[in-house]
Design an enzyme around this catalytic site. Sequence first.
Site, PDB file in Angstrom:
ATOM      1  N   ASP A 159       0.826  -1.221   0.000  1.00  0.00           N
ATOM      2  CA  ASP A 159       0.000   0.000   0.000  1.00  0.00           C
ATOM      3  C   ASP A 159       0.857   1.267   0.000  1.00  0.00           C
ATOM      4  O   ASP A 159       1.996   1.260   0.480  1.00  0.00           O
ATOM      5  CB  ASP A 159      -0.914  -0.032   1.241  1.00  0.00           C
ATOM      6  CG  ASP A 159      -2.064   0.951   1.129  1.00  0.00           C
ATOM      7  OD1 ASP A 159      -2.370   1.405   0.001  1.00  0.00           O
ATOM      8  OD2 ASP A 159      -2.657   1.284   2.171  1.00  0.00           O
ATOM      9  N   GLY A 160       0.276   2.330  -0.532  1.00  0.00           N
ATOM     10  CA  GLY A 160       0.921   3.648  -0.489  1.00  0.00           C
ATOM     11  C   GLY A 160       1.453   4.121  -1.834  1.00  0.00           C
ATOM     12  O   GLY A 160       2.113   5.161  -1.905  1.00  0.00           O
ATOM     13  N   GLY A 207      -0.194   5.336  -4.402  1.00  0.00           N
ATOM     14  CA  GLY A 207      -0.838   6.578  -4.822  1.00  0.00           C
ATOM     15  C   GLY A 207      -0.229   7.779  -4.108  1.00  0.00           C
ATOM     16  O   GLY A 207       0.091   8.797  -4.721  1.00  0.00           O
ATOM     17  N   ARG A 208      -0.042   7.641  -2.791  1.00  0.00           N
ATOM     18  CA  ARG A 208       0.534   8.745  -2.010  1.00  0.00           C
ATOM     19  C   ARG A 208       1.955   9.052  -2.451  1.00  0.00           C
ATOM     20  O   ARG A 208       2.366  10.201  -2.518  1.00  0.00           O
ATOM     21  CB  ARG A 208       0.512   8.392  -0.508  1.00  0.00           C
ATOM     22  CG  ARG A 208      -0.820   8.690   0.137  1.00  0.00           C
ATOM     23  CD  ARG A 208      -0.981   7.984   1.460  1.00  0.00           C
ATOM     24  NE  ARG A 208      -1.421   6.601   1.261  1.00  0.00           N
ATOM     25  CZ  ARG A 208      -1.616   5.743   2.254  1.00  0.00           C
ATOM     26  NH1 ARG A 208      -1.383   6.114   3.509  1.00  0.00           N
ATOM     27  NH2 ARG A 208      -2.039   4.522   2.001  1.00  0.00           N
ATOM     28  N   HIS A 253       2.324   2.991  -8.870  1.00  0.00           N
ATOM     29  CA  HIS A 253       2.113   1.552  -9.045  1.00  0.00           C
ATOM     30  C   HIS A 253       3.320   0.937  -9.766  1.00  0.00           C
ATOM     31  O   HIS A 253       3.750  -0.171  -9.445  1.00  0.00           O
ATOM     32  CB  HIS A 253       0.827   1.284  -9.830  1.00  0.00           C
ATOM     33  CG  HIS A 253      -0.413   1.762  -9.127  1.00  0.00           C
ATOM     34  ND1 HIS A 253      -0.656   1.516  -7.797  1.00  0.00           N
ATOM     35  CD2 HIS A 253      -1.481   2.474  -9.568  1.00  0.00           C
ATOM     36  CE1 HIS A 253      -1.827   2.053  -7.450  1.00  0.00           C
ATOM     37  NE2 HIS A 253      -2.333   2.651  -8.512  1.00  0.00           N
ATOM     38  N   SER A 290      -7.403  -5.812  -4.597  1.00  0.00           N
ATOM     39  CA  SER A 290      -8.439  -6.396  -3.742  1.00  0.00           C
ATOM     40  C   SER A 290      -9.792  -6.425  -4.466  1.00  0.00           C
ATOM     41  O   SER A 290      -9.977  -5.729  -5.478  1.00  0.00           O
ATOM     42  CB  SER A 290      -8.577  -5.573  -2.452  1.00  0.00           C
ATOM     43  OG  SER A 290      -9.264  -4.359  -2.705  1.00  0.00           O
ATOM     44  N   GLU A 331     -12.215  -5.025  -3.481  1.00  0.00           N
ATOM     45  CA  GLU A 331     -12.788  -3.675  -3.307  1.00  0.00           C
ATOM     46  C   GLU A 331     -12.124  -2.640  -4.219  1.00  0.00           C
ATOM     47  O   GLU A 331     -12.649  -1.533  -4.380  1.00  0.00           O
ATOM     48  CB  GLU A 331     -12.642  -3.216  -1.845  1.00  0.00           C
ATOM     49  CG  GLU A 331     -13.574  -3.899  -0.865  1.00  0.00           C
ATOM     50  CD  GLU A 331     -13.172  -5.341  -0.559  1.00  0.00           C
ATOM     51  OE1 GLU A 331     -14.031  -6.224  -0.604  1.00  0.00           O
ATOM     52  OE2 GLU A 331     -11.973  -5.593  -0.316  1.00  0.00           O
ATOM     53  N   ARG A 337     -12.332   1.877  -7.705  1.00  0.00           N
ATOM     54  CA  ARG A 337     -11.491   2.998  -8.182  1.00  0.00           C
ATOM     55  C   ARG A 337     -11.906   3.420  -9.594  1.00  0.00           C
ATOM     56  O   ARG A 337     -12.565   2.653 -10.302  1.00  0.00           O
ATOM     57  CB  ARG A 337     -10.031   2.571  -8.152  1.00  0.00           C
ATOM     58  CG  ARG A 337      -9.600   2.280  -6.728  1.00  0.00           C
ATOM     59  CD  ARG A 337      -8.127   2.053  -6.642  1.00  0.00           C
ATOM     60  NE  ARG A 337      -7.788   1.785  -5.249  1.00  0.00           N
ATOM     61  CZ  ARG A 337      -6.595   1.923  -4.731  1.00  0.00           C
ATOM     62  NH1 ARG A 337      -5.593   2.315  -5.500  1.00  0.00           N
ATOM     63  NH2 ARG A 337      -6.370   1.670  -3.457  1.00  0.00           N
ATOM     64  N   LEU A 395      10.982 -20.523  -3.927  1.00  0.00           N
ATOM     65  CA  LEU A 395      10.055 -19.570  -3.314  1.00  0.00           C
ATOM     66  C   LEU A 395       8.709 -19.696  -3.997  1.00  0.00           C
ATOM     67  O   LEU A 395       8.625 -19.726  -5.221  1.00  0.00           O
ATOM     68  CB  LEU A 395      10.566 -18.133  -3.501  1.00  0.00           C
ATOM     69  CG  LEU A 395       9.571 -17.009  -3.165  1.00  0.00           C
ATOM     70  CD1 LEU A 395       9.291 -16.948  -1.670  1.00  0.00           C
ATOM     71  CD2 LEU A 395      10.085 -15.651  -3.638  1.00  0.00           C
ATOM     72  N   ARG A 402       2.703  -4.289   6.677  1.00  0.00           N
ATOM     73  CA  ARG A 402       1.854  -3.280   6.038  1.00  0.00           C
ATOM     74  C   ARG A 402       2.612  -1.959   5.937  1.00  0.00           C
ATOM     75  O   ARG A 402       2.772  -1.246   6.930  1.00  0.00           O
ATOM     76  CB  ARG A 402       0.546  -3.068   6.781  1.00  0.00           C
ATOM     77  CG  ARG A 402      -0.298  -1.993   6.075  1.00  0.00           C
ATOM     78  CD  ARG A 402      -1.782  -2.191   6.144  1.00  0.00           C
ATOM     79  NE  ARG A 402      -2.411  -1.359   5.111  1.00  0.00           N
ATOM     80  CZ  ARG A 402      -3.659  -1.434   4.714  1.00  0.00           C
ATOM     81  NH1 ARG A 402      -4.452  -2.315   5.241  1.00  0.00           N
ATOM     82  NH2 ARG A 402      -4.129  -0.647   3.768  1.00  0.00           N
ATOM     83  N   ARG A 436      -4.883  -1.466   9.585  1.00  0.00           N
ATOM     84  CA  ARG A 436      -6.030  -2.333   9.286  1.00  0.00           C
ATOM     85  C   ARG A 436      -5.594  -3.444   8.336  1.00  0.00           C
ATOM     86  O   ARG A 436      -4.542  -3.354   7.717  1.00  0.00           O
ATOM     87  CB  ARG A 436      -7.195  -1.533   8.692  1.00  0.00           C
ATOM     88  CG  ARG A 436      -6.823  -0.704   7.467  1.00  0.00           C
ATOM     89  CD  ARG A 436      -8.053   0.018   6.890  1.00  0.00           C
ATOM     90  NE  ARG A 436      -7.672   0.932   5.840  1.00  0.00           N
ATOM     91  CZ  ARG A 436      -7.599   2.254   5.973  1.00  0.00           C
ATOM     92  NH1 ARG A 436      -7.898   2.826   7.117  1.00  0.00           N
ATOM     93  NH2 ARG A 436      -7.226   3.009   4.962  1.00  0.00           N
TER      94      ARG A 436
HETATM   95  C1  IPE Z   1      -5.152  -2.746   0.248  1.00  0.00           C
HETATM   96  O1  IPE Z   1      -4.910  -1.406  -0.003  1.00  0.00           O
HETATM   97  C2  IPE Z   1      -5.202  -3.508  -1.037  1.00  0.00           C
HETATM   98  C3  IPE Z   1      -3.919  -3.627  -1.741  1.00  0.00           C
HETATM   99  C4  IPE Z   1      -2.787  -3.162  -1.329  1.00  0.00           C
HETATM  100  C5  IPE Z   1      -3.980  -4.338  -2.972  1.00  0.00           C
HETATM  101  P1  IPE Z   1      -6.095  -0.353  -0.151  1.00  0.00           P
HETATM  102  O2  IPE Z   1      -5.483   0.966  -0.407  1.00  0.00           O
HETATM  103  O3  IPE Z   1      -7.081  -0.835  -1.130  1.00  0.00           O
HETATM  104  O4  IPE Z   1      -6.756  -0.438   1.295  1.00  0.00           O
HETATM  105  P2  IPE Z   1      -7.602   0.619   2.107  1.00  0.00           P
HETATM  106  O5  IPE Z   1      -8.664   1.120   1.182  1.00  0.00           O
HETATM  107  O6  IPE Z   1      -6.659   1.699   2.522  1.00  0.00           O
HETATM  108  O7  IPE Z   1      -8.116  -0.142   3.283  1.00  0.00           O
HETATM  109  C1  IPE Z   2      -1.708   0.169  -3.267  1.00  0.00           C
HETATM  110  O1  IPE Z   2      -1.495   1.525  -3.350  1.00  0.00           O
HETATM  111  C2  IPE Z   2      -1.983  -0.457  -4.611  1.00  0.00           C
HETATM  112  C3  IPE Z   2      -3.354  -0.929  -4.766  1.00  0.00           C
HETATM  113  C4  IPE Z   2      -4.281  -0.899  -3.862  1.00  0.00           C
HETATM  114  C5  IPE Z   2      -3.701  -1.507  -6.042  1.00  0.00           C
HETATM  115  P1  IPE Z   2      -2.685   2.569  -3.312  1.00  0.00           P
HETATM  116  O2  IPE Z   2      -3.077   2.870  -4.707  1.00  0.00           O
HETATM  117  O3  IPE Z   2      -3.774   2.106  -2.432  1.00  0.00           O
HETATM  118  O4  IPE Z   2      -1.947   3.816  -2.681  1.00  0.00           O
HETATM  119  P2  IPE Z   2      -2.570   4.877  -1.681  1.00  0.00           P
HETATM  120  O5  IPE Z   2      -3.106   4.133  -0.509  1.00  0.00           O
HETATM  121  O6  IPE Z   2      -3.623   5.602  -2.447  1.00  0.00           O
HETATM  122  O7  IPE Z   2      -1.404   5.738  -1.314  1.00  0.00           O
HETATM  123 MG    MG Z   3      -4.144   2.382  -0.449  1.00  0.00          MG
END
Ligand code: IPE
Ligand code: IPE
Ligand code: MG
Length: 258
Positions: A33-34, A36-37, A50, A78, A80, A84, A144, A201, A207
Site C-alpha cells: 500500500d501507499g 498513490g501517495r 504503481h 483487492s 474492493e 477505483r 520460493l 503493512r 487495518r
Molecule cells: C489494500 O490497499 C489492497 C492492496 C494493497 C492491494 P487499499 O489501499 O485498497 O486499502 P484501504 O482502502 O486503505 O483499506
Molecule cells: C496500493 O497503493 C496499490 C493498490 C491498492 C492496487 P494505493 O493505490 O492504495 O496507494 P494509496 O493508498 O492511495 O497511497
Molecule cells: Mg491504499
Amino acid sequence: MSMSGRDEERCEQELGQLLDRSRLPQHVAIIMDGNGRWAQQRGLPRVEGHRQGAESLRTMVKACVEYGVPYLTAYAFSTENWKRPPDEVNKLMQLLVEYLYNELDELHANGVRLRGIGDIKGLPEQAQKALTEAERKTARNKRLCLNLALNYGGRSELVQAVRRLADDAVKGKINPDDIDESIVSSYLYTSGMPDPDLLIRPAGEFRVSNFLLWQIAYAEFWITPVLWPDFGRKEFLEALVEYQRRERRFGGLNVCSG
Ligand code: IPE
Ligand code: IPE
Ligand code: MG
C-alpha cells in the site's frame, strides 16, 4: 529523512548481522500500500506509484530467495479495488500483464513458483492469460512460492470455500461432522501452505483491508509509515529482525528458562 546510499548499505549490513537465518518466517504476507501517495507527493500520476511499487515487489522477491523465506504472498488488487476510477483499474491491469511478462524469465531462473490467488476469473482475459502462462512455466519451481493476491478478498475467499464445502457435503464426499480447521484451510486458496508468520503493512494504515482473514489468526504484524514504492531491503530486514524479537505464544504461556 533520507539516507545516503552508503549509510543505507551499512544499515543493511548491520541488520543482516542481527538476523538469525535459522529462525526466518516461513511465510511473509505484504499489503503493498501507499503507491498513490508516493506518486502524489512527487506530483506524478498515480500509475507511476504503481510502477515503482512493482519494482519494490521485485526487490522483495529477490530478498526472499536470497534469505530463504519459502512463501511470499503479496496483495496486489483487492475485491474492493474495483471501486477505483476505471482508468486507474485499467492501468493496474496493464501493469500486471507487463510485470508478468517482464519478470517471468527471471522468476523462473530464480526458482520462483508464481501463483495467482483470488477470484482470477473476474480479471480481464489478458491478465488471466499472462497469469496462466506464468503459473504453468514456473509450476515445478521450489525455492520460493510467490502468491500474487489478485481480485482477492478474505471474505470472498471464505465464501467460495464454504460453497465448495457445502457442494461436497451435498454430494456425500464429506461428512459435516468431519469438518475441522484443517479441512477448512484446505478449501482456501492457500491450501497446503503454512499460515503467514509475518504480515507487513507499509504506508501506515492500521487495518487488514480484507487480506487473508483466516490465515493471519496468529501472524505477527509489522506496520511502517514507509510507502510501498520506497520499501526496500533495509525495511524488509528491519521487519525480519523485529519479528525475531517477538515472543509468539499462540495462546499459551511464555516459556522461561530457569
Ligand atoms: C489494500 O490497499 C489492497 C492492496 C494493497 C492491494 P487499499 O489501499 O485498497 O486499502 P484501504 O482502502 O486503505 O483499506
Ligand atoms: C496500493 O497503493 C496499490 C493498490 C491498492 C492496487 P494505493 O493505490 O492504495 O496507494 P494509496 O493508498 O492511495 O497511497
Ligand atoms: Mg491504499
